[in-house]
Design a protein around this motif. Structure first.
Motif, PDB file in Angstrom:
ATOM      1  N   THR A  56     -22.252   8.750  -5.911  1.00 52.46           N
ATOM      2  CA  THR A  56     -22.174   7.816  -7.033  1.00 52.46           C
ATOM      3  C   THR A  56     -21.196   8.241  -8.122  1.00 52.46           C
ATOM      4  OG1 THR A  56     -24.105   8.875  -8.022  1.00 52.46           O
ATOM      5  CG2 THR A  56     -24.507   6.920  -6.665  1.00 52.46           C
ATOM      6  N   GLU A  57     -20.831   9.508  -8.167  1.00 50.52           N
ATOM      7  CA  GLU A  57     -19.872   9.946  -9.186  1.00 50.52           C
ATOM      8  C   GLU A  57     -18.422   9.648  -8.786  1.00 50.52           C
ATOM      9  OE1 GLU A  57     -20.940  13.231  -6.451  1.00 50.52           O
ATOM     10  OE2 GLU A  57     -22.139  11.950  -7.716  1.00 50.52           O
ATOM     11  N   ASP A  58     -18.193   9.242  -7.539  1.00 49.60           N
ATOM     12  CA  ASP A  58     -16.851   8.877  -7.083  1.00 49.60           C
ATOM     13  C   ASP A  58     -16.602   7.393  -7.366  1.00 49.60           C
ATOM     14  OD1 ASP A  58     -16.500  11.448  -6.113  1.00 49.60           O
ATOM     15  OD2 ASP A  58     -17.007  10.928  -4.053  1.00 49.60           O
ATOM     16  N   THR A  59     -15.325   7.023  -7.447  1.00 52.88           N
ATOM     17  CA  THR A  59     -14.974   5.620  -7.675  1.00 52.88           C
ATOM     18  C   THR A  59     -15.281   4.800  -6.427  1.00 52.88           C
ATOM     19  OG1 THR A  59     -12.710   5.809  -6.856  1.00 52.88           O
ATOM     20  CG2 THR A  59     -13.087   6.334  -9.214  1.00 52.88           C
ATOM     21  N   TRP A  60     -15.366   3.483  -6.621  1.00 55.34           N
ATOM     22  CA  TRP A  60     -15.600   2.584  -5.481  1.00 55.34           C
ATOM     23  C   TRP A  60     -14.497   2.752  -4.436  1.00 55.34           C
ATOM     24  CZ3 TRP A  60     -20.077   0.805  -4.502  1.00 55.34           C
ATOM     25  CH2 TRP A  60     -20.942   0.415  -5.509  1.00 55.34           C
ATOM     26  N   HIS A  61     -13.250   2.875  -4.886  1.00 58.78           N
ATOM     27  CA  HIS A  61     -12.147   3.006  -3.932  1.00 58.78           C
ATOM     28  C   HIS A  61     -12.296   4.253  -3.059  1.00 58.78           C
ATOM     29  CE1 HIS A  61     -10.255   0.002  -6.555  1.00 58.78           C
ATOM     30  NE2 HIS A  61      -9.571  -0.326  -5.471  1.00 58.78           N
ATOM     31  N   ILE A  62     -12.701   5.340  -3.661  1.00 57.82           N
ATOM     32  CA  ILE A  62     -12.888   6.566  -2.883  1.00 57.82           C
ATOM     33  C   ILE A  62     -14.078   6.428  -1.945  1.00 57.82           C
ATOM     34  CG2 ILE A  62     -13.543   9.011  -3.044  1.00 57.82           C
ATOM     35  CD1 ILE A  62     -11.790   9.125  -5.583  1.00 57.82           C
ATOM     36  N   ARG A  63     -15.186   5.923  -2.443  1.00 57.58           N
ATOM     37  CA  ARG A  63     -16.388   5.803  -1.612  1.00 57.58           C
ATOM     38  C   ARG A  63     -16.142   4.886  -0.422  1.00 57.58           C
ATOM     39  NH1 ARG A  63     -21.553   4.564  -5.204  1.00 57.58           N
ATOM     40  NH2 ARG A  63     -22.606   5.207  -3.279  1.00 57.58           N
ATOM     41  N   ILE A  64     -15.565   3.723  -0.681  1.00 56.15           N
ATOM     42  CA  ILE A  64     -15.332   2.765   0.406  1.00 56.15           C
ATOM     43  C   ILE A  64     -14.206   3.260   1.310  1.00 56.15           C
ATOM     44  CG2 ILE A  64     -14.603   0.413   0.928  1.00 56.15           C
ATOM     45  CD1 ILE A  64     -16.077  -0.394  -1.710  1.00 56.15           C
ATOM     46  N   GLY A  65     -13.180   3.865   0.714  1.00 54.32           N
ATOM     47  CA  GLY A  65     -12.084   4.411   1.519  1.00 54.32           C
ATOM     48  C   GLY A  65     -12.549   5.477   2.482  1.00 54.32           C
ATOM     49  N   ARG A  66     -13.492   6.297   2.046  1.00 55.02           N
ATOM     50  CA  ARG A  66     -14.049   7.346   2.890  1.00 55.02           C
ATOM     51  C   ARG A  66     -14.738   6.726   4.112  1.00 55.02           C
ATOM     52  NH1 ARG A  66     -17.143  10.206  -0.999  1.00 55.02           N
ATOM     53  NH2 ARG A  66     -15.424  11.571  -1.499  1.00 55.02           N
ATOM     54  N   ILE A  67     -15.416   5.609   3.919  1.00 58.12           N
ATOM     55  CA  ILE A  67     -16.094   4.913   5.025  1.00 58.12           C
ATOM     56  C   ILE A  67     -15.070   4.215   5.911  1.00 58.12           C
ATOM     57  CG2 ILE A  67     -17.728   3.057   5.591  1.00 58.12           C
ATOM     58  CD1 ILE A  67     -19.058   3.765   2.784  1.00 58.12           C
ATOM     59  N   ALA A  68     -14.137   3.494   5.293  1.00 61.78           N
ATOM     60  CA  ALA A  68     -13.130   2.750   6.055  1.00 61.78           C
ATOM     61  C   ALA A  68     -12.240   3.678   6.874  1.00 61.78           C
ATOM     62  CB  ALA A  68     -12.286   1.906   5.100  1.00 61.78           C
ATOM     63  N   ASN A  69     -12.031   4.890   6.402  1.00 61.34           N
ATOM     64  CA  ASN A  69     -11.231   5.864   7.132  1.00 61.34           C
ATOM     65  C   ASN A  69     -11.754   6.033   8.564  1.00 61.34           C
ATOM     66  OD1 ASN A  69      -9.262   7.972   7.442  1.00 61.34           O
ATOM     67  ND2 ASN A  69     -10.900   9.458   7.135  1.00 61.34           N
ATOM     68  N   TRP A  70     -13.069   6.001   8.704  1.00 62.99           N
ATOM     69  CA  TRP A  70     -13.666   6.146  10.038  1.00 62.99           C
ATOM     70  C   TRP A  70     -13.198   5.045  10.987  1.00 62.99           C
ATOM     71  CZ3 TRP A  70     -16.794   9.845  12.224  1.00 62.99           C
ATOM     72  CH2 TRP A  70     -17.234  10.847  11.372  1.00 62.99           C
TER      73      TRP A  70
END
Length: 153
Positions: A56-70
């Protein structure tokens, strides 16, 4: 269109089916499959510094990007080994299960990251509880992040 809950449920079922086949000795990975699993792990390092999901301390772009990377990594992995990713939402995995089913199960959740990123770029914020569940699917003890540890070959 599949819901996130259907993708997540299907992802876990297909992943579990493939891991069960491997742990029971009915699916023994070949050299290509072993290397692809190692490459997936290297390419999807979540760079979370040992923190536990949700991030939750990360931005939406980082959180979603981390998932989309997969999603991108799994598309490349499937192409490299000649495996065809299958839809998993609402479907039972075929028996026996192997690399195609494993990759398809994981991809279902990663692909949701692609969908969320497109929504985010339009200014639509996805449901936080769904993001947290996807983060938990990919990172932490017993998650996809520990994929290599589930194989005994």
């Amino acid at each position: 269109m599949d819901t996130f809950a259907e993708r997540l449920d299907g992802g876990w079922k297909w992943w579990e089916a493939a891991i069960d086949e491997a742990q029971q000795g009915r699916w023994v990975r070949d050299a290509v499959e072993r290397q692809v699993i190692k490459d997936i792990g290297a390419a999807t390092n979540p760079l979370h510094g040992g923190r536990m999901a949700p991030f939750t301390e990360d931005t939406w772009h980082i959180r979603i990007g981390r998932i989309a990377n997969w999603a991108g990594v799994l598309r490349l992995a499937a192409r490299s080994g000649g495996w065809a990713l299958q839809p998993v939402a609402g479907l039972l995995p075929p028996n026996p299960a192997g690399m195609t089913e494993l990759l398809s199960g994981i991809y279902a959740v990663g692909e949701q990251g692609d969908i969320w990123m497109k929504q985010l770029l339009k200014g639509e914020v996805p449901p936080e509880d769904e993001i947290a569940k996807a983060e938990g699917f990919f990172t932490g003890p017993g998650s996809i992040e520990d994929l290599e540890r589930f194989f005994y070959d």
